[in-house]
Design an enzyme around this catalytic site. Structure first.
Site: not given
Length: 223
Positions: A84, A194, A196
């Site tokens: 991002c 994302h 994560e």
């Protein structure tokens, strides 16, 4: 395997990135003033709003001391992942082609998206198969990938388009539905969703873990 996760003033996802990396190897935070990457095997430039996104998303962070070290690390073949805002920083630093423009809606959007793995032969996607669908959250206001047509043709021909939004999932207006790209040498990748935030079953998807799993298994280590 040792990951280094950068923390800039304004970062907000570096802890989640650190936790995700810790599932697949050692991980530590790197401060934005650091010039020593401390023998990490891969660098993660996380999401957030580095330096408040003043001037332009990623435009100030690319001048931080740590990015000088990251650029040298990448030149030596080290794996670098930008997520991002990290993708924006890497584009601003010239480590990745293209640019991230404001979403066509001119709004911040947060939603779960499906992305298609277009190239599974990279250090970031080797735990995947070409055509796999990954369910990963996306949250940004400036995530519309753009590059001139000749550059896009070259990226496609070189296999540098790694992830593409699945049909109907491109909410930001990215050209050719591009969600993630790599550099020409294949050791630097940026993506807007994302991963994560998709490494634990409690979040509804563990698909993001395949990015970190790939890096842990395949990230080249600089000499």
């Amino acid at each position: 395997m040792k990951f280094g996760v950068i923390r800039f003033p304004g970062s907000c996802d570096e802890v989640d990135a650190l936790n995700a990396c810790s599932r697949f190897g050692e991980a530590e935070l790197l401060w934005h003033h650091d010039r020593d990457l401390r023998d990490v095997d891969a660098v993660v430039v996380p999401g957030g709003f580095s330096y408040g996104d003043y001037l332009r998303a990623g435009a100030i962070a690319r001048f931080s001391p740590v990015m000088e070290a990251v650029a040298g690390f990448a030149r030596e073949g080290g794996s670098v992942l930008g997520i991002c805002n990290g993708f924006q920083v890497l584009c601003e630093a010239g480590l990745l082609p293209g640019a991230l423009l404001p979403n066509t809606s001119l709004r911040f959007v947060f939603r779960q998206v499906n992305v298609v793995v277009e190239n599974a032969d990279t250090p970031f996607t080797r735990a995947c198969t070409r055509g796999d669908l990954l369910s990963i959250p996306a949250k940004h206001m400036s995530g519309r990938y753009y590059a001139p047509e000749p550059m896009l043709d070259q990226l496609e021909a070189n296999g540098q388009v790694v992830l593409r939004y699945a049909p109907g999932e491109n909410f930001n207006g990215s050209v050719r539905d591009i969600a993630g790209v790599i550099n020409e040498t294949g050791n630097v990748m940026g993506l807007m969703p994302h991963p994560e935030h998709a490494v634990d079953p409690l979040t509804g998807s563990v698909d993001g873990g395949r990015i970190f799993e790939s890096l842990a298994a395949a990230a080249p280590v600089p000499a």
